[in-house]
Design a protein around this motif. Sequence first.
Motif, mmCIF file in Angstrom:
data_model
loop_
_atom_site.group_PDB
_atom_site.id
_atom_site.type_symbol
_atom_site.label_atom_id
_atom_site.label_comp_id
_atom_site.label_asym_id
_atom_site.label_seq_id
_atom_site.Cartn_x
_atom_site.Cartn_y
_atom_site.Cartn_z
ATOM 1 N N LEU A 1 65.367 -36.735 36.092
ATOM 2 C CA LEU A 1 64.854 -37.824 35.252
ATOM 3 C C LEU A 1 63.621 -38.522 35.814
ATOM 4 O O LEU A 1 62.892 -39.175 35.063
ATOM 5 N N ASP A 2 63.391 -38.385 37.089
ATOM 6 C CA ASP A 2 62.279 -39.109 37.709
ATOM 7 C C ASP A 2 60.932 -38.824 37.031
ATOM 8 O O ASP A 2 60.155 -39.753 36.786
ATOM 9 N N PRO A 3 60.612 -37.562 36.685
ATOM 10 C CA PRO A 3 59.307 -37.309 36.043
ATOM 11 C C PRO A 3 59.167 -37.960 34.661
ATOM 12 O O PRO A 3 58.044 -38.130 34.176
ATOM 13 N N VAL A 4 60.302 -38.326 34.023
ATOM 14 C CA VAL A 4 60.228 -38.903 32.672
ATOM 15 C C VAL A 4 60.782 -40.331 32.647
ATOM 16 O O VAL A 4 61.178 -40.829 31.595
ATOM 17 N N ARG A 5 60.782 -40.980 33.799
ATOM 18 C CA ARG A 5 61.388 -42.317 33.877
ATOM 19 C C ARG A 5 60.719 -43.299 32.913
ATOM 20 O O ARG A 5 61.391 -44.149 32.329
ATOM 21 N N GLU A 6 59.414 -43.200 32.730
ATOM 22 C CA GLU A 6 58.734 -44.120 31.821
ATOM 23 C C GLU A 6 59.024 -43.778 30.362
ATOM 24 O O GLU A 6 59.088 -44.668 29.512
ATOM 25 N N ARG B 1 75.919 -47.771 40.610
ATOM 26 C CA ARG B 1 75.174 -49.040 40.568
ATOM 27 C C ARG B 1 73.713 -48.832 40.948
ATOM 28 O O ARG B 1 72.822 -49.456 40.374
ATOM 29 N N GLU B 2 73.473 -47.941 41.895
ATOM 30 C CA GLU B 2 72.095 -47.640 42.276
ATOM 31 C C GLU B 2 71.347 -46.978 41.120
ATOM 32 O O GLU B 2 70.182 -47.303 40.850
ATOM 33 N N SER C 1 67.465 -49.195 34.854
ATOM 34 C CA SER C 1 67.230 -50.490 34.230
ATOM 35 C C SER C 1 65.864 -51.029 34.624
ATOM 36 O O SER C 1 65.175 -51.674 33.825
ATOM 37 N N GLY C 2 65.472 -50.737 35.853
ATOM 38 C CA GLY C 2 64.163 -51.159 36.315
ATOM 39 C C GLY C 2 63.028 -50.506 35.562
ATOM 40 O O GLY C 2 61.896 -51.024 35.556
ATOM 41 N N HIS C 3 63.319 -49.383 34.915
ATOM 42 C CA HIS C 3 62.313 -48.701 34.110
ATOM 43 C C HIS C 3 62.532 -48.955 32.617
ATOM 44 O O HIS C 3 61.963 -48.235 31.775
#
Length: 287
Positions: free
Chosen positions: A73-78, A97-98, A104-106
């Motif tokens: 998911l990192d490459p499409v987080r936005e 939770r992490e 949630s931060g994104h």
Amino acid sequence: MNVSVIGLGQMGTRLAQAFLAAGYQTVVWNRTRAKADALAAQGATAAATIAEAAAAPLVVVCLTSYGAVREVLDPVREELRGKTVVNLTSGTPETAREMSAWLSGHGAGYLDGAAMSGTQLVGRPEALFVLSGDAGAFAAHRAALASLGNVVHLGADPGLASVYDGALFGLAWGALAGFYHAVALVAAEGVAPTAFAQAAAGHMPFVTSLLTEHARQIEEGRYPDDDGTVNVHAAAMDHLVHASAAAGVRTDIPELFRGLLELAVIGGHGADGIASTAQALSKEGAA
């Protein structure tokens, strides 16, 4: 509404099939394209890239680990901003939770969850899915998630689903371990497992009926002896250990139970009901 399923192992495939059966346009993605193509033949849309899968308003992820989820998911987080991610990957409360904090931060809604009924029941009402995290996201997508089975939202803490996952897994294995030992014991006397299973299945409603009552006793800290005292059950467990040994059956399981009863006696609960055994497993009892 579109739904996407990322990760098409045995569980992920069943999730996608359940959404398809419920009439949802289902986008699927997997590192191994052949699994996505197999579902495309059943009516799904095979995403060529992870970005295509991330475009759906509801993104369901089922991978091997939380590390794998973050890597995918990192490459499409936005692109996930404003979407809801439901993560059905097994992990720990801390990792849940992490993951929630990261997504949630994104700007994504996050629900952590666990499939508690294996793969065969997925899509049927008796399949239990426990979810926790963003209550608004759950409310928005409850209808779609209900395509998978009985979906229960446990609360806002994203770690709760993982806590229940481990607790229910242990509960199931406790029951199964007792059953496997019982099958071995009756088999020593020539009883077929299927014959014994009929009697066991008839007995289990009584056993499950104890759960709610014993939970109430544990909460209140009062242990009536309606179901027998710890001392009485300890004596019966001695008989089970000796009978097993005499039959040539391993005694590991009844010895475990006997050990718990002995701890309850040491804790001063010998004359109390058997629900008091739970005290021996608490933080205070362990201390």
